[in-house]
Write a protein that holds these residues in place. Sequence first.
Motif, PDB file in Angstrom:
ATOM      1  N   MET A   1       0.856  -1.185   0.000  1.00 27.37           N
ATOM      2  CA  MET A   1       0.000   0.000   0.000  1.00 27.37           C
ATOM      3  C   MET A   1       0.894   1.237   0.000  1.00 27.37           C
ATOM      4  N   PRO A   2       1.066   1.880  -1.173  1.00 30.50           N
ATOM      5  CA  PRO A   2       1.861   3.115  -1.225  1.00 30.50           C
ATOM      6  C   PRO A   2       1.023   4.314  -0.773  1.00 30.50           C
TER       7      PRO A   2
ATOM      8  N   ILE B   1       5.611   4.567   3.040  1.00 32.45           N
ATOM      9  CA  ILE B   1       5.371   5.980   3.356  1.00 32.45           C
ATOM     10  C   ILE B   1       6.411   6.894   2.697  1.00 32.45           C
ATOM     11  N   THR B   2       7.028   6.407   1.632  1.00 34.49           N
ATOM     12  CA  THR B   2       8.027   7.229   0.935  1.00 34.49           C
ATOM     13  C   THR B   2       7.447   8.561   0.500  1.00 34.49           C
ATOM     14  N   GLY B   3       6.188   8.551   0.066  1.00 35.47           N
ATOM     15  CA  GLY B   3       5.561   9.778  -0.441  1.00 35.47           C
ATOM     16  C   GLY B   3       4.841  10.603   0.596  1.00 35.47           C
ATOM     17  N   VAL B   4       4.963  10.257   1.872  1.00 41.75           N
ATOM     18  CA  VAL B   4       4.341  11.038   2.948  1.00 41.75           C
ATOM     19  C   VAL B   4       5.334  12.087   3.426  1.00 41.75           C
TER      20      VAL B   4
ATOM     21  N   ARG C   1      12.600   7.552   5.650  1.00 40.83           N
ATOM     22  CA  ARG C   1      13.781   8.363   5.339  1.00 40.83           C
ATOM     23  C   ARG C   1      14.457   8.806   6.629  1.00 40.83           C
ATOM     24  N   PRO C   2      15.734   9.213   6.539  1.00 39.06           N
ATOM     25  CA  PRO C   2      16.459   9.630   7.752  1.00 39.06           C
ATOM     26  C   PRO C   2      15.737  10.713   8.550  1.00 39.06           C
TER      27      PRO C   2
ATOM     28  N   THR D   1      13.688   0.883   2.473  1.00 39.54           N
ATOM     29  CA  THR D   1      13.269   0.898   1.063  1.00 39.54           C
ATOM     30  C   THR D   1      12.243  -0.200   0.802  1.00 39.54           C
ATOM     31  N   LEU D   2      11.524  -0.039  -0.295  1.00 39.03           N
ATOM     32  CA  LEU D   2      10.535  -1.043  -0.684  1.00 39.03           C
ATOM     33  C   LEU D   2      11.219  -2.354  -1.056  1.00 39.03           C
TER      34      LEU D   2
END
Length: 293
Positions: free
Chosen positions: A178-179, A212-215, A246-247, A268-269
């Motif tokens: 779920m992206p 949650i890369t795009g959050v 992310r950091p 990472t995914l």
Amino acid sequence: MNGIIITRKRDLKGVTSLDSPVIAHLKEHKDKIVELWMKKMDEAAAEAPQSNINYKALITTNETFAEVIYNYILNDGSSRNLNEFIGRILQFGWPLSYLTHGIQVFRRVVIEVIGGKAENTKELLQLYQQTDAIIDPISNKLIHDAAEQWENTVYLQKNALMELSAPLIPVMEKISVMPLIGTIDTERAKLIMENLLEGVIEHRSEVVLIDITGVPIVDTMVAHHIIQAAEAVRLVGAKCILVGIRPEIAQTIVNLGITLSDFPTRSTLKEGIETALKMTKREIVFIDQEGSD
């Protein structure tokens, strides 16, 4: 007696029609009024051109606009053509100011043309009042209908975005992703939860990766929603992996004192999928293939 009398009557639809000298002047001087209105609209466009409006299209639209106004006035408030015109203008992405400015220019042109017909100040004032009584309903209806159509468009777009913004995607047997993209508020968190649970059952997922890369921001509320989602997944018999940390998000989570120890996290995914494969007793095997002769 040369005084100007205005009477109001209501048809079966409850629409107020006006029977006044202004209507007679509008009919008699239609060509002059439209010509002057077109000229002033053209001048206004030259002074403040709209980059997304083609000049030829503007001229054609102005002609239609004038006919729509006249049709509305002379047909006792029949608004079908006006509604359709407003809808097309908004659909094409033209600014609402084009419509409101056009009505105001029409008002000034009508007063300018018929103002000379008054014999005294009292008659002139009556003409002004009658003109306002005719034009104001058009202006009010235009703004009301435009706002209503705009709100409806925004509502539909928001719903479409919400439906597309939290999909559960099966990437392979027993594993789904779920992206998440954009800000997560309470309303969207509810949608995420519903899609997540329904998707887990539908796809028979054993492991779900929440990406949650795009959050852009993960605060206490967002983390709380994610933890709730992970717990809900666990209750229906699946496991959850949080990926895309992310950091800066990791630092924020630590500073906020939020614990994510109840489920695995990966940066990472790719790493998340590798972990999911191990959790489902599978692994990625690289096969060296030599060129065949």
